[in-house]
Design a protein around this motif. Structure first.
Motif, mmCIF file in Angstrom:
data_model
loop_
_atom_site.group_PDB
_atom_site.id
_atom_site.type_symbol
_atom_site.label_atom_id
_atom_site.label_comp_id
_atom_site.label_asym_id
_atom_site.label_seq_id
_atom_site.Cartn_x
_atom_site.Cartn_y
_atom_site.Cartn_z
ATOM 1 N N PRO A 57 0.809 -1.224 0.000
ATOM 2 C CA PRO A 57 0.000 0.000 0.000
ATOM 3 C C PRO A 57 0.840 1.270 0.000
ATOM 4 O O PRO A 57 1.940 1.307 0.568
ATOM 5 C CB PRO A 57 -0.818 -0.116 1.286
ATOM 6 N N PRO A 58 0.317 2.316 -0.628
ATOM 7 C CA PRO A 58 1.043 3.582 -0.650
ATOM 8 C C PRO A 58 1.144 4.212 0.737
ATOM 9 O O PRO A 58 0.225 4.120 1.548
ATOM 10 C CB PRO A 58 0.208 4.460 -1.587
ATOM 11 N N HIS A 59 2.306 4.802 0.997
ATOM 12 C CA HIS A 59 2.586 5.592 2.199
ATOM 13 C C HIS A 59 2.519 4.791 3.501
ATOM 14 O O HIS A 59 2.513 5.379 4.573
ATOM 15 C CB HIS A 59 1.689 6.828 2.263
ATOM 16 N N HIS A 60 2.470 3.463 3.399
ATOM 17 C CA HIS A 60 2.525 2.616 4.595
ATOM 18 C C HIS A 60 3.970 2.606 5.099
ATOM 19 O O HIS A 60 4.899 2.358 4.340
ATOM 20 C CB HIS A 60 2.054 1.192 4.266
ATOM 21 N N THR A 61 4.161 2.858 6.363
ATOM 22 C CA THR A 61 5.510 2.950 6.928
ATOM 23 C C THR A 61 6.017 1.608 7.407
ATOM 24 O O THR A 61 5.350 0.933 8.205
ATOM 25 C CB THR A 61 5.535 3.933 8.114
ATOM 26 N N THR A 62 7.181 1.231 6.914
ATOM 27 C CA THR A 62 7.921 0.114 7.475
ATOM 28 C C THR A 62 9.265 0.653 7.944
ATOM 29 O O THR A 62 9.668 1.760 7.583
ATOM 30 C CB THR A 62 8.141 -1.024 6.450
ATOM 31 N N THR A 63 9.948 -0.126 8.755
ATOM 32 C CA THR A 63 11.268 0.265 9.243
ATOM 33 C C THR A 63 12.290 -0.755 8.779
ATOM 34 O O THR A 63 12.085 -1.968 8.935
ATOM 35 C CB THR A 63 11.281 0.352 10.781
ATOM 36 N N VAL A 64 13.365 -0.256 8.189
ATOM 37 C CA VAL A 64 14.464 -1.096 7.706
ATOM 38 C C VAL A 64 15.692 -0.819 8.566
ATOM 39 O O VAL A 64 16.039 0.339 8.806
ATOM 40 C CB VAL A 64 14.779 -0.798 6.229
ATOM 41 N N THR A 65 16.323 -1.889 9.028
ATOM 42 C CA THR A 65 17.574 -1.796 9.764
ATOM 43 C C THR A 65 18.584 -2.681 9.048
ATOM 44 O O THR A 65 18.297 -3.845 8.760
ATOM 45 C CB THR A 65 17.413 -2.266 11.223
ATOM 46 N N VAL A 66 19.742 -2.115 8.738
ATOM 47 C CA VAL A 66 20.801 -2.862 8.066
ATOM 48 C C VAL A 66 22.064 -2.711 8.896
ATOM 49 O O VAL A 66 22.489 -1.598 9.202
ATOM 50 C CB VAL A 66 21.058 -2.341 6.634
ATOM 51 N N GLU A 67 22.638 -3.868 9.269
ATOM 52 C CA GLU A 67 23.885 -3.857 10.029
ATOM 53 C C GLU A 67 24.956 -4.559 9.211
ATOM 54 O O GLU A 67 24.670 -5.504 8.480
ATOM 55 C CB GLU A 67 23.696 -4.547 11.374
ATOM 56 N N PHE A 68 26.197 -4.064 9.340
ATOM 57 C CA PHE A 68 27.317 -4.535 8.538
ATOM 58 C C PHE A 68 28.416 -5.022 9.481
ATOM 59 O O PHE A 68 28.869 -4.273 10.348
ATOM 60 C CB PHE A 68 27.849 -3.390 7.669
ATOM 61 N N PHE A 69 28.846 -6.277 9.285
ATOM 62 C CA PHE A 69 29.850 -6.893 10.153
ATOM 63 C C PHE A 69 31.012 -7.403 9.304
ATOM 64 O O PHE A 69 30.787 -8.035 8.263
ATOM 65 C CB PHE A 69 29.249 -8.073 10.919
ATOM 66 N N GLU A 70 32.227 -7.125 9.753
ATOM 67 C CA GLU A 70 33.389 -7.683 9.078
ATOM 68 C C GLU A 70 33.375 -9.192 9.267
ATOM 69 O O GLU A 70 33.145 -9.683 10.371
ATOM 70 C CB GLU A 70 34.674 -7.085 9.637
ATOM 71 N N GLU A 71 33.567 -9.918 8.177
ATOM 72 C CA GLU A 71 33.635 -11.378 8.233
ATOM 73 C C GLU A 71 34.751 -11.823 7.303
ATOM 74 O O GLU A 71 34.576 -11.831 6.079
ATOM 75 C CB GLU A 71 32.295 -12.005 7.821
ATOM 76 N N GLY A 72 35.903 -12.147 7.896
ATOM 77 C CA GLY A 72 37.081 -12.457 7.093
ATOM 78 C C GLY A 72 37.442 -11.241 6.263
ATOM 79 O O GLY A 72 37.507 -10.120 6.758
ATOM 80 N N SER A 73 37.629 -11.436 4.965
ATOM 81 C CA SER A 73 37.940 -10.301 4.080
ATOM 82 C C SER A 73 36.674 -9.692 3.490
ATOM 83 O O SER A 73 36.742 -8.787 2.670
ATOM 84 C CB SER A 73 38.864 -10.765 2.954
ATOM 85 N N GLY A 74 35.510 -10.193 3.916
ATOM 86 C CA GLY A 74 34.245 -9.705 3.388
ATOM 87 C C GLY A 74 33.390 -9.034 4.445
ATOM 88 O O GLY A 74 33.864 -8.649 5.517
ATOM 89 N N THR A 75 32.097 -8.933 4.121
ATOM 90 C CA THR A 75 31.135 -8.265 4.999
ATOM 91 C C THR A 75 29.864 -9.091 5.076
ATOM 92 O O THR A 75 29.302 -9.481 4.050
ATOM 93 C CB THR A 75 30.779 -6.867 4.452
ATOM 94 N N ARG A 76 29.416 -9.338 6.301
ATOM 95 C CA ARG A 76 28.100 -9.955 6.515
ATOM 96 C C ARG A 76 27.102 -8.837 6.760
ATOM 97 O O ARG A 76 27.290 -7.993 7.628
ATOM 98 C CB ARG A 76 28.120 -10.909 7.703
ATOM 99 N N MET A 77 26.059 -8.813 5.943
ATOM 100 C CA MET A 77 25.001 -7.812 6.083
ATOM 101 C C MET A 77 23.786 -8.486 6.712
ATOM 102 O O MET A 77 23.336 -9.525 6.243
ATOM 103 C CB MET A 77 24.638 -7.253 4.701
ATOM 104 N N GLU A 78 23.283 -7.883 7.771
ATOM 105 C CA GLU A 78 22.058 -8.351 8.434
ATOM 106 C C GLU A 78 20.981 -7.308 8.157
ATOM 107 O O GLU A 78 21.076 -6.167 8.614
ATOM 108 C CB GLU A 78 22.273 -8.500 9.940
ATOM 109 N N PHE A 79 19.982 -7.703 7.383
ATOM 110 C CA PHE A 79 18.905 -6.810 6.954
ATOM 111 C C PHE A 79 17.621 -7.216 7.661
ATOM 112 O O PHE A 79 17.289 -8.401 7.732
ATOM 113 C CB PHE A 79 18.730 -6.942 5.436
ATOM 114 N N ARG A 80 16.883 -6.215 8.170
ATOM 115 C CA ARG A 80 15.575 -6.464 8.771
ATOM 116 C C ARG A 80 14.598 -5.403 8.278
ATOM 117 O O ARG A 80 14.934 -4.226 8.206
ATOM 118 C CB ARG A 80 15.644 -6.412 10.300
#
Length: 161
Positions: free
Chosen positions: A109-132
């Motif tokens: 639906p239009p203009h319905h509010t959701t909340t996004v949280t994205v966290e970034f963690f170093e994992e070896g030479s890469g990055t683990r992203m946790e998205f909610r």
């Protein structure tokens, strides 16, 4: 032998009827993955489902700042998404609201509010992203967003290789 980063696709869970959690590991430094979320010139290359073309992005990356992404359907109709940054902690965490300007896929639906949280963690030479994402209007909306975000993260993975 541990699986390579390329063998670890989006890991999706639905902790509630109105919530999505997606984990993805990228073969890129945390700072670069964070920038991909905050730089308009990078956002336009990965944000949005495979069915749409992303034609523009704006991001005023600070608490209280606005963001906006324009996606275009194959028929030419534009579907803007927008929101406000609630928290910016580079390169560790982003939290923002997410809205659609108009009905998308018949279930978002239009203009319905959701909340996004994205966290970034170093994992070896890469990055683990946790998205909610929380506060989705219905299970159908949740499932639609899962498809769109998974498409987006697959494109982001390809961009950061």
């Amino acid at each position: 032998m541990a699986p390579s980063i390329a063998d670890r696709p989006n890991q999706v869970t639905t902790p509630a009827a109105d919530a999505i959690r997606i984990t993805r590991v990228f073969a890129a430094p945390r700072e670069l993955v964070f920038q991909a979320w905050t730089r308009p010139d990078m956002l336009v290359n990965w944000f949005g489902c495979n069915a749409f073309a992303t034609t523009g992005a704006e991001a005023e990356v600070m608490t209280g700042g606005a963001w906006r992404v324009m996606m275009r359907a194959p028929e030419g109709e534009d579907f803007p998404a927008y929101g406000t940054y609630l928290e910016v902690k580079a390169p560790e965490r982003l939290c923002f609201t997410h809205h659609w300007e108009k009905l998308v896929a018949g279930v978002n639906p239009p203009h319905h509010t959701t909340t996004v949280t994205v966290e970034f963690f170093e994992e070896g030479s890469g990055t683990r992203m946790e998205f909610r994402q929380t506060g989705l209007a219905t299970e159908a909306s949740r499932d639609s967003h899962i498809g769109g975000w998974c498409d987006s993260f697959d494109k982001l993975f390809a961009q950061l290789k």
